[in-house]
Each structure stands twice: as C-alpha cells, then as structure tokens.
Design an enzyme around this catalytic site. Structure first.
Site, PDB file in Angstrom:
ATOM      1  CG  ASP A  74       0.093   3.442   6.887  1.00 53.21           C
ATOM      2  OD1 ASP A  74      -0.825   2.744   6.398  1.00 53.21           O
ATOM      3  OD2 ASP A  74       1.156   2.965   7.323  1.00 53.21           O
TER       4      ASP A  74
ATOM      5  CB  THR B 251      -4.746  -3.235   8.262  1.00 53.42           C
ATOM      6  OG1 THR B 251      -4.965  -2.565   9.509  1.00 53.42           O
ATOM      7  CG2 THR B 251      -3.330  -2.924   7.776  1.00 53.42           C
TER       8      THR B 251
ATOM      9  NE  ARG C  89       6.582  -4.314   5.374  1.00 59.37           N
ATOM     10  CZ  ARG C  89       5.514  -3.554   5.600  1.00 59.37           C
ATOM     11  NH1 ARG C  89       4.594  -3.956   6.462  1.00 59.37           N
ATOM     12  NH2 ARG C  89       5.362  -2.416   4.965  1.00 59.37           N
TER      13      ARG C  89
ATOM     14  CE  LYS D  81      -2.298  -1.260   3.697  1.00 60.95           C
ATOM     15  NZ  LYS D  81      -1.744  -2.632   3.868  1.00 60.95           N
ATOM     16  CB  THR D  82       3.785   2.338   2.013  1.00 59.17           C
ATOM     17  OG1 THR D  82       3.080   2.222   3.250  1.00 59.17           O
ATOM     18  CG2 THR D  82       4.687   3.562   2.078  1.00 59.17           C
TER      19      THR D  82
END
Length: 359
Positions: free
Chosen positions: A124, A173, A232, A79-80
C-alpha cells in the site's frame, strides 16, 4: 468499504471527519466483515473488474502466477479489497505491508525472501517507499531475485538471492509520484474511479444486509448522495444513520431518518461537512467569491494552509464549487447556489470573476 480543531465537524469516536476517505480503526474492523470475497461480489469499477478478471483467469489457465498489478485512485475506493480478491482468485496467501514501513532495502529483502511461491504481496502507498528499496524491487519484480549486500566499503559483497515467483499488488493514491521504471514493471495497471450514486446504493444495500440493518430504497439513495462517490464513506455514514435510527426511531432507515441523522452529523445533501462549508462561506461572504490567496483563506477559517489545500479543496474542486486560478481561489456560481447566497453585482460571481465565468 479516507481534521481536527474547534471548527471541525461533528466527528466519529476517534476524532476523524465523518467524510474522511482514509480508514480509521473502526473502519478497518468493519471493512474486514463487509469486504467482498470475489470479483463477482465486487460492486462498481466495471472496467477494472472485467480487465482484472481476464488477467487472473489467463494466469490460472497457464498455471502461472498472475502479472504484477498496480491499482491507483483516491482512498476508500477498494484497492485493498481488490488485492485480497486477487489472492483469493489465485488461491494464494497474501502478505500486506506499506511503503512507509519499508525505509531500508534490508526491510524489503526480509519480506521478499520469506515469500512462498505464488504468494501475493500487497504494497500500500507504494510511492512512499524509500529509494534504495525501490531500486531493489525492480530486479525482484522482473527477475525474481535480489542482491543482498554484506559488509561495507571495499570489502562489501553482493550475494544473489533467488526468489519464488510472486505477484506484487501495488496501491497508490498518487500514481504520478511513481518513477517510470517502476510503473513499467507492472503487467496490469488499473485506475479506480469514484462511484456513481446508483453503484453506492448497491454497496449500501449489501452492507446493510451484512450489518442486519433494515433500509428502504429512498434511505439508501439519501446516504449514497452524500457519500462523495466513496464506498468507505458510504459505509461509515450507514453506520451512523443506523445508530440514529435505533435511538431516535424504530430502527428502519428511511429517507427522512437518513436526512435527519446526517443533519446531526453536519453532512449536507452534496456531502459537504462543516469544514467544507466554512471554506466556501469565508470565500463567499468575506471575499465576495474571490479571487483570494490560499493563506488568507486559511486564516479566515482558522485552519492551517495545508488543511485547506489538501483536506477541503480537492472535493470542492471536484464538485465544481471552487476553482484554483493563478490569482487565487475563486467560487463558482454553483457555490453561491449551494449556500443559498446571491452573488454581488448584476450576475457577477465576485470581483475579478467575470472573465472566468462569463460566456
């Protein structure tokens, strides 16, 4: 590109679980170098990427700022990274902040008033923003203006403040916690899915090139299969396998080296770590596969109830190894098979489960 105590798994240097999807300090530093710079480099999320590409190209053709974008999904899925790509594709600067950092409407007003035209504001964990700031954001997103309250009580005055057009990129999230008025103000909503193993292999190969790691196809597949569908985690496991290969072998990541390295870090073939296996082991060995209450299960593994419920269970449920029922937690046949145990009774998966799994 995201757990501690004596029974926690082997950890990275800062004490986090190796398979935790949340980013730690090391992850953030490495991700800055590994992040793709445009949509063409971005691996996976084909539907979101294609839709977002249309939105951005149309905005550029009109010479306008892009619509506000909401990205939802589990930690570590990109997302980032997508927010930074949006800014790069639009040729605009990006401002990064988070919901928990905005506890007052004045905090948000200060950020919004300093934006330049076309700038991208990345928020965020937007669902954790305070309610007053959230209500101020409604007008800012729709009308590009905010009302700043000066003074208190009967003498308070609302001063309208015009804002330059900007693009808000919100990431969450837990999209269900966003109020409907806020969700409705986003022009584009994209849900990030977990990655397939082949997509993770592409991520691993790309990261290996950037990190100057020699890796074989089978080695990348081994890491991908243990990465819980999360880039990640894949990148984190790659770094740990690289370390093992440099110290214990010739630096080349093969399937055998990857398997040996991840065995050292107690990440098994399905991506379960020591905490996950402790929960499953207690459920199977102490309670015959369940059903058993969450609090009892937490005591059995020496963890807090919240740790078991929020840290271990989501992945176990997603993998089909554990089920949540009104009577308690229940192991599935796949859990027995994964730990190499035989269910008690004739084909039973534990007391009270015949009705749940029998055909």
């Amino acid at each position: 590109m995201n757990w501690d105590d004596e029974s926690a798994p082997v950890t990275t240097g800062d004490g986090d679980r190796l398979v935790e999807a949340a980013a730690d300090g090391e992850d953030r530093a490495v991700e800055a170098a590994l992040r793709p710079k445009d949509l063409g480099e971005f691996v996976g999320q084909e539907r979101v990427r294609e839709q977002l590409d249309l939105v951005l190209k149309a905005a550029r053709a009109r010479g306008a700022t892009a619509d506000h974008v909401l990205l939802s999904g589990a930690p570590g899925l990109g997302k980032t990274t997508l927010s930074m790509i949006i800014a790069a594709e639009m040729g605009a600067p990006i401002r990064i902040t988070s919901g928990p950092a905005i506890q007052h409407a004045g905090d948000l007003a200060a950020i919004l008033s300093s934006l330049t035209e076309g700038e991208v504001l990345f928020l965020d964990e937007i669902h954790r923003m305070s309610r007053p700031a959230e209500e101020m954001l409604y007008m800012a997103m729709e009308d590009f203006r905010v009302d700043v309250i000066v003074g208190k009580g009967p003498g308070a005055t609302a001063i309208p403040l015009e804002l330059p057009p900007f693009t808000l990129v919100g990431a969450t999230t837990r999209a269900g916690l966003l109020p409907a008025p806020l969700r409705d103000r986003f022009g584009f909503t994209g849900h990030m899915e977990f990655y397939a193993p082949l997509e993770l292999q592409r991520v691993i190969h790309r990261s290996a090139r950037l990190l100057d790691v020699e890796i074989e196809e089978a080695g990348a597949a081994e890491i991908a299969g243990r990465s819980r569908g999360t880039p990640r985690i894949a990148n984190r496991l790659l770094r740990r396998v690289r370390d093992y290969a440099q110290v214990k072998a010739d630096g080349v990541v093969t399937q055998e080296i990857a398997a040996q390295a991840l065995q050292v870090y107690e990440v098994d073939a399905r991506g379960l770590d020591r905490l996950d296996r402790a929960v499953l082991g207690a459920l199977l060995k102490l309670f015959g596969g369940g059903p058993v209450g969450l609090s009892t299960l937490a005591v059995a593994v020496g963890e807090e109830r919240e740790t078991v419920e929020e840290v271990a269970e989501p992945f176990l449920v997603r993998e089909g190894l554990l089920a949540r029922t009104p009577r308690g937690r229940v192991a599935t046949p796949a859990a027995w098979a994964h730990l190499g145990l035989t269910p008690p009774g004739q084909g039973s998966t534990g007391p009270g489960q015949q009705g749940l799994f029998a055909q």
